[in-house]
Every structure is written in C-alpha cells, then in structure tokens.
Design a protein around this motif. Structure first.
Motif, short mmCIF file in Angstrom:
data_model
loop_
_atom_site.label_atom_id
_atom_site.label_comp_id
_atom_site.label_asym_id
_atom_site.label_seq_id
_atom_site.Cartn_x
_atom_site.Cartn_y
_atom_site.Cartn_z
N PHE A 107 9.73 0.28 -42.44
CA PHE A 107 9.02 -0.94 -42.80
C PHE A 107 7.54 -0.63 -42.98
O PHE A 107 7.06 0.44 -42.62
CB PHE A 107 9.21 -2.02 -41.74
CG PHE A 107 8.63 -1.68 -40.38
CD1 PHE A 107 7.34 -2.06 -40.03
CD2 PHE A 107 9.39 -0.99 -39.44
CE1 PHE A 107 6.82 -1.76 -38.78
CE2 PHE A 107 8.89 -0.68 -38.19
CZ PHE A 107 7.60 -1.06 -37.86
N LYS A 108 6.83 -1.59 -43.53
CA LYS A 108 5.39 -1.46 -43.72
C LYS A 108 4.68 -2.54 -42.93
O LYS A 108 5.14 -3.68 -42.86
CB LYS A 108 5.02 -1.56 -45.20
CG LYS A 108 5.54 -0.40 -46.04
CD LYS A 108 5.10 -0.52 -47.48
CE LYS A 108 5.60 0.66 -48.30
NZ LYS A 108 5.16 0.58 -49.72
N ALA A 109 3.55 -2.17 -42.33
CA ALA A 109 2.79 -3.11 -41.50
C ALA A 109 1.30 -2.89 -41.71
O ALA A 109 0.87 -1.89 -42.30
CB ALA A 109 3.15 -2.94 -40.03
N THR A 110 0.53 -3.84 -41.20
CA THR A 110 -0.92 -3.72 -41.17
C THR A 110 -1.38 -4.09 -39.76
O THR A 110 -1.00 -5.15 -39.25
CB THR A 110 -1.60 -4.66 -42.19
OG1 THR A 110 -1.10 -4.37 -43.50
CG2 THR A 110 -3.10 -4.48 -42.18
N VAL A 111 -2.14 -3.21 -39.14
CA VAL A 111 -2.63 -3.44 -37.78
C VAL A 111 -4.15 -3.30 -37.78
O VAL A 111 -4.68 -2.24 -38.08
CB VAL A 111 -2.00 -2.45 -36.78
CG1 VAL A 111 -2.47 -2.74 -35.36
CG2 VAL A 111 -0.48 -2.50 -36.84
N VAL A 112 -4.82 -4.38 -37.46
CA VAL A 112 -6.29 -4.42 -37.50
C VAL A 112 -6.79 -3.89 -38.85
O VAL A 112 -7.72 -3.10 -38.92
CB VAL A 112 -6.92 -3.62 -36.34
CG1 VAL A 112 -8.40 -4.01 -36.18
CG2 VAL A 112 -6.19 -3.89 -35.04
N GLY A 113 -6.12 -4.31 -39.92
CA GLY A 113 -6.54 -3.94 -41.26
C GLY A 113 -6.10 -2.56 -41.71
O GLY A 113 -6.30 -2.21 -42.88
N GLU A 114 -5.50 -1.78 -40.83
CA GLU A 114 -5.06 -0.43 -41.17
C GLU A 114 -3.59 -0.45 -41.57
O GLU A 114 -2.75 -0.98 -40.84
CB GLU A 114 -5.25 0.52 -39.99
CG GLU A 114 -6.70 0.77 -39.62
CD GLU A 114 -7.44 1.57 -40.69
OE1 GLU A 114 -6.78 2.36 -41.39
OE2 GLU A 114 -8.66 1.39 -40.81
N PRO A 115 -3.25 0.14 -42.73
CA PRO A 115 -1.85 0.16 -43.15
C PRO A 115 -1.02 1.12 -42.32
O PRO A 115 -1.50 2.17 -41.88
CB PRO A 115 -1.93 0.63 -44.61
CG PRO A 115 -3.17 1.47 -44.66
CD PRO A 115 -4.14 0.80 -43.71
N LEU A 116 0.21 0.76 -42.07
CA LEU A 116 1.15 1.59 -41.34
C LEU A 116 2.46 1.63 -42.12
O LEU A 116 3.01 0.59 -42.46
CB LEU A 116 1.41 1.01 -39.95
CG LEU A 116 2.61 1.60 -39.18
CD1 LEU A 116 2.30 3.03 -38.75
CD2 LEU A 116 2.95 0.73 -37.98
N GLU A 117 2.95 2.83 -42.41
CA GLU A 117 4.23 2.99 -43.09
C GLU A 117 5.20 3.72 -42.17
O GLU A 117 4.96 4.86 -41.79
CB GLU A 117 4.07 3.76 -44.39
CG GLU A 117 5.37 3.89 -45.16
CD GLU A 117 5.21 4.56 -46.51
OE1 GLU A 117 6.23 4.86 -47.15
OE2 GLU A 117 4.05 4.77 -46.93
N VAL A 118 6.26 3.05 -41.81
CA VAL A 118 7.29 3.62 -40.95
C VAL A 118 8.47 4.03 -41.82
O VAL A 118 9.05 3.19 -42.53
CB VAL A 118 7.74 2.61 -39.87
CG1 VAL A 118 8.89 3.19 -39.05
CG2 VAL A 118 6.57 2.26 -38.97
N ALA A 119 8.82 5.31 -41.78
CA ALA A 119 9.89 5.83 -42.63
C ALA A 119 11.26 5.45 -42.11
O ALA A 119 12.18 5.18 -42.89
CB ALA A 119 9.77 7.35 -42.75
N LYS A 120 11.42 5.45 -40.79
CA LYS A 120 12.70 5.04 -40.20
C LYS A 120 12.51 4.69 -38.74
O LYS A 120 11.50 5.02 -38.11
CB LYS A 120 13.76 6.13 -40.36
CG LYS A 120 13.48 7.42 -39.65
CD LYS A 120 14.65 8.39 -39.89
CE LYS A 120 14.38 9.75 -39.27
NZ LYS A 120 15.53 10.67 -39.47
N VAL A 121 13.52 4.00 -38.21
CA VAL A 121 13.50 3.54 -36.82
C VAL A 121 14.81 3.98 -36.16
O VAL A 121 15.89 3.78 -36.72
CB VAL A 121 13.39 2.00 -36.74
CG1 VAL A 121 13.42 1.52 -35.29
CG2 VAL A 121 12.12 1.52 -37.45
#
Length: 262
Positions: free
Chosen positions: A176-190
């Motif tokens: 999934f893709k997220a944004t934390v304190v304006g910083e993008p985060l891309e998670v490839a798998k969980v």
C-alpha cells in the motif's frame, strides 16, 4: 556500496525513521522468504471474558516502560515532535490499510479512552578500529529503535483494535501507499508472523518498504493486548535501511513492557 552511497542512504532513511518510523528496509531474498513462512499466525483468539475497565492516562503512565525495566538501551518518556506523530498526519491511499500506517507511526488504533507513548533505542555497536568507513558507518547504525504506544479502550475497543490491525494486514498483503507527516511511504508487501508471548492476544506484522537506491527493507510491528489495554511496538533498524537485511524485534523489551500490564 560506496561510502557516499551508504551515508546518503542511511542518513536519509534514518531521518525518516526517527520522524515517522516507517522508512525501514526489509530483508529481501532468502531472509524475506523465511519471514513469509510465518504468515497466517498473527493473532490468537480473543478471550471471551467480560471486557476490563479502561485505564486512565495516569494508570497507563505507571504501566508504561521505564528505564529501570530494561537491561540495555535508552527509554525516552517525553518524545520529541519527530517521534510523537499525530493521528491526522497519517494517511493512506487505501483506507483499509490505515491501521498498519497508524501502528508503524506509533499512533493508537481507533479512539482509545487514554494513551501514552514511549520510545526505546538500543545501544549502538562500536565498530572495530580497522573497519572500513562504510562498515564503520553501518555498524554505528546497527541498532533497533521502537516507538511504544499504550492505549486503553472502553468496551470491546481493545479487541477491535487488534482485530482491525490483523484484518488490515490480510487485506493489504500486496502492499500500500501512505503519507506520514508529508513524507511518502511505499510498502511493497505485508506479512504476518508469530504472535508474541504474553497478554491475552497479539499480532506481529512485517512491512517490506521501498527505500532509497532500490533497497527493500523491513519495518516491524508487534502488538500485545492485555485486558482493555493494547501496546503497539513499531520497530526499525537503521542499518537495515541501507542494506535491506532482516532484524529481530528485541523480545526482552517487548516482554518487559507486556509484563507491566499484569
């Protein structure tokens, strides 16, 4: 990897990790394949006993990890702004994955009656005198850091918090893709792993995060519920951000905090 590359990768990732504890690098290849073998055992069945009364903020403070509770590392009781992330600063493109982003950022699930935060940072490894510059840098970064969130809930809120996190891990296994304190985060798998010992139920989740220079690395979440209280541990290893190697969540720290819940 060149010294400049290691420094740029590690320091850039470290800044993000200390701010949001989300840009950790996960083990790739064989290490990650082994981690995936533990899928499907995230949380045991919740107790059918009547829900316990929610703890107050003062009671949670007493139950939270203190320096005297651990044999190594440093416990921080007053988190700096970079570690004390507000719930509204965490967003995901897919709402189903939001519980995972919350947990990794040290944010409580749902709407707790009260919550408190701590952080724990392991003791740094001293590099050998004859170590190459890049090896010395990685050795200095080879330590775990965890954000610890204690949250207490009314009714069945604690059980629902754990259930929501496990459900999110299942629905968002493909990333999934997220944004934390304006910083993008891309998670490839969980991937889910073996639930921790202690408490009434728990969960363990590894996020494989896309980091700098094509590295994919692990950011880890451990959850323990005892009665109406849920403790979330969000862990990264700074060296892993540069190398992509796997790391272990400090089990003694998790056990020390879980033990204080009674």
């Amino acid at each position: 990897m060149r010294t400049s590359s290691v420094r740029r990768t590690a320091l850039a990732a470290s800044a993000a990790a200390l701010a949001v504890l989300v840009t950790a690098c996960g083990g790739s290849g064989d290490d990650q394949d082994k981690a995936d073998e533990g899928k499907g055992k995230a949380a045991p069945t919740a107790s059918s006993a009547a829900p316990a009364k929610a703890l107050t903020a003062a009671e949670l403070e007493k139950a939270a990890l203190a320096q005297a509770d651990v044999k190594s590392g440093k416990v921080t009781t007053q988190l700096p702004p970079t570690d004390d992330i507000a719930v509204e600063k965490v967003e995901t493109k897919d709402a189903a994955c939001l519980p995972l982003a919350h947990a990794q950022a040290g944010v409580a699930q749902g709407e707790p009656a009260a919550s408190v935060k701590r952080s724990w940072t392991g003791d740094p490894v001293k590099p050998s005198a004859d170590a190459k510059p890049e090896d010395a840098l990685l050795a200095a970064l080879d330590t775990e850091k965890m954000l610890i969130n204690l949250a207490s809930y009314d009714g069945d809120g604690a059980e629902q918090a754990v259930k929501g996190l496990v459900t999110a891990a299942e629905k968002c296994a493909g990333g999934f893709k997220a944004t934390v304190v304006g910083e993008p985060l891309e998670v490839a798998k969980v991937a889910t792993g073996d639930a921790p010992d202690g408490g009434d139920e728990g969960a363990a989740v590894t996020l494989t995060v896309a980091a700098d220079e094509g590295v994919k690395a692990p950011a880890k979440i451990v959850v323990v519920r005892k009665g109406s209280t849920v403790v979330t541990f969000s862990a990264v290893n700074l060296a892993s951000m540069a190398t992509g190697k796997d790391f272990e969540v400090p089990a003694d720290v998790v056990a020390a905090q879980a033990g204080k819940l009674g």
